[in-house]
Design a protein around this motif. Structure first.
Motif, PDB file in Angstrom:
ATOM      1  N   UNK A 214       0.862  -1.192   0.000  1.00  0.00           N
ATOM      2  CA  UNK A 214       0.000   0.000   0.000  1.00  0.00           C
ATOM      3  C   UNK A 214       0.897   1.241   0.000  1.00  0.00           C
ATOM      4  N   UNK A 215       0.292   2.416  -0.014  1.00  0.00           N
ATOM      5  CA  UNK A 215       1.060   3.651   0.127  1.00  0.00           C
ATOM      6  C   UNK A 215       1.182   4.464  -1.140  1.00  0.00           C
ATOM      7  N   UNK A 216       1.759   5.663  -0.996  1.00  0.00           N
ATOM      8  CA  UNK A 216       1.825   6.595  -2.134  1.00  0.00           C
ATOM      9  C   UNK A 216       2.628   6.064  -3.322  1.00  0.00           C
ATOM     10  N   UNK A 223       1.504  14.095  -5.417  1.00  0.00           N
ATOM     11  CA  UNK A 223       1.327  15.136  -4.418  1.00  0.00           C
ATOM     12  C   UNK A 223       1.954  14.756  -3.076  1.00  0.00           C
ATOM     13  N   UNK A 224       1.627  13.571  -2.609  1.00  0.00           N
ATOM     14  CA  UNK A 224       2.145  13.091  -1.327  1.00  0.00           C
ATOM     15  C   UNK A 224       3.652  12.852  -1.422  1.00  0.00           C
ATOM     16  N   UNK A 227       5.480  16.077  -1.196  1.00  0.00           N
ATOM     17  CA  UNK A 227       5.494  16.574   0.192  1.00  0.00           C
ATOM     18  C   UNK A 227       6.544  15.848   1.030  1.00  0.00           C
ATOM     19  N   UNK A 228       6.644  14.553   0.829  1.00  0.00           N
ATOM     20  CA  UNK A 228       7.623  13.769   1.597  1.00  0.00           C
ATOM     21  C   UNK A 228       9.053  14.149   1.217  1.00  0.00           C
ATOM     22  N   UNK A 231       9.937  17.312   2.894  1.00  0.00           N
ATOM     23  CA  UNK A 231      10.253  17.096   4.314  1.00  0.00           C
ATOM     24  C   UNK A 231      11.672  16.551   4.506  1.00  0.00           C
ATOM     25  N   UNK A 232      12.158  15.825   3.494  1.00  0.00           N
ATOM     26  CA  UNK A 232      13.470  15.178   3.606  1.00  0.00           C
ATOM     27  C   UNK A 232      14.591  16.002   2.993  1.00  0.00           C
ATOM     28  N   UNK A 242      14.290   7.081  -0.126  1.00  0.00           N
ATOM     29  CA  UNK A 242      12.878   7.311  -0.462  1.00  0.00           C
ATOM     30  C   UNK A 242      12.652   7.293  -1.968  1.00  0.00           C
ATOM     31  N   UNK A 246      10.639   4.292  -3.881  1.00  0.00           N
ATOM     32  CA  UNK A 246       9.386   4.730  -4.488  1.00  0.00           C
ATOM     33  C   UNK A 246       9.364   4.399  -5.985  1.00  0.00           C
ATOM     34  N   UNK A 249       9.111   0.464  -6.347  1.00  0.00           N
ATOM     35  CA  UNK A 249       7.770  -0.052  -6.003  1.00  0.00           C
ATOM     36  C   UNK A 249       6.807   0.263  -7.140  1.00  0.00           C
TER      37      UNK A 249
ATOM     38  N   UNK B 170       5.250   0.773   4.167  1.00  0.00           N
ATOM     39  CA  UNK B 170       5.316   0.556   2.710  1.00  0.00           C
ATOM     40  C   UNK B 170       6.690   0.048   2.277  1.00  0.00           C
ATOM     41  N   UNK B 171       7.745   0.705   2.749  1.00  0.00           N
ATOM     42  CA  UNK B 171       9.092   0.279   2.361  1.00  0.00           C
ATOM     43  C   UNK B 171       9.444  -1.077   2.995  1.00  0.00           C
TER      44      UNK B 171
END
Lengths: 256, 256
Positions: A214-216, A223-224, A227-228, A231-232, A242, A246, A249, B170-171
């Motif tokens: 699951x997950x973005x 969008x998400x 944002x992440x 933040x990083x 990340x 990402x 996946x 997720x990861x």
């Protein structure tokens, strides 16, 4: 039955304690560091030594809980008694013994051992490999005293199982660790994420991990994700992880 | 108490079912896709609609389980009734509502929801944020009907919690997935790794993940690392992940 341990790290500690608890005589611990050897010897009521020449020669089993290089060095210097010699490592071939003995094998418990955490051995998979079918039978019997999950695997398979374990355990734990870094930065206790960690592990007991994703990343929620990444921005290592995970996946879930 | 759900994905499904099970009237499900809306409506004994104009206007709570863009689009077109409006997302600020309503908040369950996996709500953390202390109190009361873990978090903290969840869930699940790929290649069942997955999660319930870290990366066992990279030589994506995480784990443990 009499057992000697060569090595006194986490695997040796848990295995020796388990043997002792079911009545197998763990007679002696050898280690190059006397504090470790002594500590483990005390736990299981054995003697200990740091001298190769003092290693008992009349045991039935010698368990080697050493890394690749230390094991090689040890074997080249030690005159192996006519007993059964077993290493406990995921990534070392059974052939490491072939120059030194005719009776040998592998006894690899697939688990993460930490000295301060007790463990229930009864479900731990133990991967067995042996130099003959006779020894294989003995190892199966011995392993079944510890667990109901005994697997016969060859060295190639075992190496891959160990690699899989690095992903499922070591890398997974690092993901937890990075989550803890992010939560600390947010001023939020690690407690908040524990139920999620539990459920994430619990899910793959019944669903294949591919279906549990699951997950973005999997739905490419840009969008998400943006944002992440924002933040990083001052944590370049986390940002790299990340981005890479990402992308991967998302690729894997578009493929199917 | 009467509740309307806008959205019918995994979060909506689990939340609506939980509300219904404790006697809260889930009256209507709105979704742009009628099959999803209908399926969830059936599960909780609600009506459903795909038409904004048909959304009931007399509910006490409107729960929005939509992504960022869909929520923005929806709010700009919907004339919000004088009720309490709540979104359920980790990475969306509470301020998304401020142009449209005076009574709003966030009701974010920190968990991974899959449609085919039942979940025990009682330990799921719910992160609450509200437009006023009066509404905050109401949300706390409501959340406490579902779980004992209610957290007051602001939007900045919640965003970071969601980011931490991407790592811890997720990861992490992707690491399980990669382990399954490696095991499949070895001809070994995923069953073999399940006890390790369980124990890895279990360990961080009592140890900080930094202290729970084990494996070749943390002790920089070059021999094993080289063997693993050799095994991954034809899987460039896995190799990249392996190298990056091994380097980072080693760096982090040298630092301390």
């Amino acid at each position: 039955m009499k057992v000697v341990f060569i090595g006194s790290g986490n695997v040796a500690t848990h295995l020796a304690q388990k043997f002792q608890s079911i009545g197998i005589n763990v007679s002696q611990i050898y280690s190059r560091t006397s504090t470790n050897a002594e500590a483990l010897a005390k736990l299981v009521g054995a003697t200990f030594t740091t001298e190769m020449s003092e290693i008992e020669t009349d045991a039935d089993y010698y368990f080697y809980a050493l890394n690749d290089n230390s094991l090689k060095r040890f074997l080249s210097k030690f005159d192996l008694p006519n007993a059964i010699h077993l290493h406990t490592a995921g990534s070392i071939s059974i052939r490491i013994f072939e120059k030194y003995s005719t009776k040998y094998g592998v006894f690899y418990p697939l688990q993460t051992f930490s000295k301060n955490k007790e463990i229930d051995f009864s479900t731990i998979p133990i991967c067995i490999e042996a130099s003959s079918s006779e020894i294989q039978l003995k190892l199966e019997e011995l392993a079944k005293l510890l667990t109901k999950n005994v697997y016969l695997t060859n060295s190639e398979q075992r190496k891959k199982i160990h690699l899989a374990a690095v992903f499922a355990c070591n890398f997974t734990n690092y993901m937890y660790d990075m989550a803890s870094v992010i939560l600390e930065d947010a001023g939020v206790s690690f407690e908040i994420i524990k139920p999620l960690i539990k459920e994430t592990a619990d899910k793959v007991m019944t669903l294949p991990p591919f279906n549990a994703q699951t997950g973005p990343a999997v739905r490419y929620d840009e969008n998400t994700i943006d944002k992440h990444l924002e933040l990083l921005k001052s944590q370049s290592e986390l940002k790299k992880i990340y981005k890479l995970l990402t992308t991967d996946i998302n690729k894997r879930h578009q493929k199917k």
